[in-house]
Structures are given as C-alpha cells and as structure tokens.
Design a protein around this motif. Sequence first.
Motif, PDB file in Angstrom:
ATOM      1  N   GLY A  70       0.777  -1.235   0.000  1.00 53.76           N
ATOM      2  CA  GLY A  70       0.000   0.000   0.000  1.00 53.76           C
ATOM      3  C   GLY A  70       0.804   1.278   0.000  1.00 53.76           C
ATOM      4  O   GLY A  70       0.314   2.319   0.452  1.00 53.76           O
ATOM      5  N   LEU A  71       1.997   1.251  -0.517  1.00 50.20           N
ATOM      6  CA  LEU A  71       2.831   2.454  -0.544  1.00 50.20           C
ATOM      7  C   LEU A  71       2.139   3.622  -1.228  1.00 50.20           C
ATOM      8  O   LEU A  71       2.168   4.748  -0.732  1.00 50.20           O
ATOM      9  N   MET A  72       1.511   3.379  -2.358  1.00 55.23           N
ATOM     10  CA  MET A  72       0.900   4.482  -3.109  1.00 55.23           C
ATOM     11  C   MET A  72      -0.362   5.010  -2.428  1.00 55.23           C
ATOM     12  O   MET A  72      -0.839   6.091  -2.765  1.00 55.23           O
ATOM     13  N   ASP A  73      -0.885   4.282  -1.459  1.00 53.38           N
ATOM     14  CA  ASP A  73      -2.067   4.746  -0.724  1.00 53.38           C
ATOM     15  C   ASP A  73      -1.691   5.517   0.532  1.00 53.38           C
ATOM     16  O   ASP A  73      -2.571   6.043   1.219  1.00 53.38           O
ATOM     17  N   TYR A  74      -0.399   5.572   0.843  1.00 57.33           N
ATOM     18  CA  TYR A  74       0.041   6.226   2.075  1.00 57.33           C
ATOM     19  C   TYR A  74      -0.267   7.719   2.032  1.00 57.33           C
ATOM     20  O   TYR A  74       0.038   8.414   1.065  1.00 57.33           O
ATOM     21  N   VAL A  75      -0.878   8.189   3.102  1.00 60.08           N
ATOM     22  CA  VAL A  75      -1.136   9.612   3.301  1.00 60.08           C
ATOM     23  C   VAL A  75      -0.571   9.948   4.679  1.00 60.08           C
ATOM     24  O   VAL A  75      -0.912   9.291   5.662  1.00 60.08           O
ATOM     25  N   PRO A  76       0.311  10.955   4.749  1.00 59.83           N
ATOM     26  CA  PRO A  76       0.915  11.291   6.041  1.00 59.83           C
ATOM     27  C   PRO A  76      -0.148  11.635   7.094  1.00 59.83           C
ATOM     28  O   PRO A  76      -1.128  12.311   6.795  1.00 59.83           O
ATOM     29  N   GLN A  77       0.079  11.138   8.268  1.00 59.65           N
ATOM     30  CA  GLN A  77      -0.812  11.400   9.393  1.00 59.65           C
ATOM     31  C   GLN A  77      -0.014  12.111  10.487  1.00 59.65           C
ATOM     32  O   GLN A  77       1.201  11.932  10.582  1.00 59.65           O
TER      33      GLN A  77
END
Length: 120
Positions: free
Chosen positions: A28-35
């Motif tokens: 899921g690297l491309m789905d990562y959104v910084p939190q």
Amino acid sequence: MSPSDTASPAQLLALVLDDHWDAALAAGLMDYVPQPGDEHLLADHPDLPQRLQHAQQQLQRAWDARERYRQRGQRLARRAAEREARRAPPPTPDIQKPALPSAAAAILARAKAKAAGRFP
C-alpha cells in the motif's frame, strides 16, 4: 488491498529502504497519506513521511516516463507505417486489354493468314 490490509508507515519505510519496491507497492505504498505523529513512529527516521512521499513521487515519475515511452513507440510505429504507405507504388488496377476495333482485328487476321500462307 483494503485500508485494513495496508502495512504501517514503519513497515512501508522498511520495505522502501530495503529496495523491496514490489512488496512496498503490494503493502500500500501508493495509498500512504501522512498522518500527524508519523514522524515519531521510528526514532531513527523522523523524516518517515517525507521519505514515503518521495518514494511515491519517484514511482509516479517512473510510471509517467514509461507511459510516455510507450506512446512514443506507438507514435513512431504509426509514422513509419504512414511513410512506408506513401513510398509504396500505387496499386495497379486490373485493367483488361481493350478489344481491338473490328477494322484493326480484320487487318491483323489478314496479316496472320498471309504470313501463314508464305511460311509453312
């Protein structure tokens, strides 16, 4: 892969740092959104969000370049085919010999008969 199956940011970073790109993509690297707080997940890597975003950008640029390369190949192939089509001689239509006019046919028949009579 559903959001619940997505690896943690720390796991994603470990995969990226180990150059396991396929595994990182599958995780899921491309789905990562910084939190908020991601920079504190790994004490050794306070730049975790930036590194993952940079990895995403690198992959996206590579995919875009690959697509441009494919389009270029298709464009060059199309142009080559067009060029060959222009260079090829035009197709010759199947034209039947026109029949001789009756007067010319009669003259030819007399000449053939005359030649046959002289040379047995």
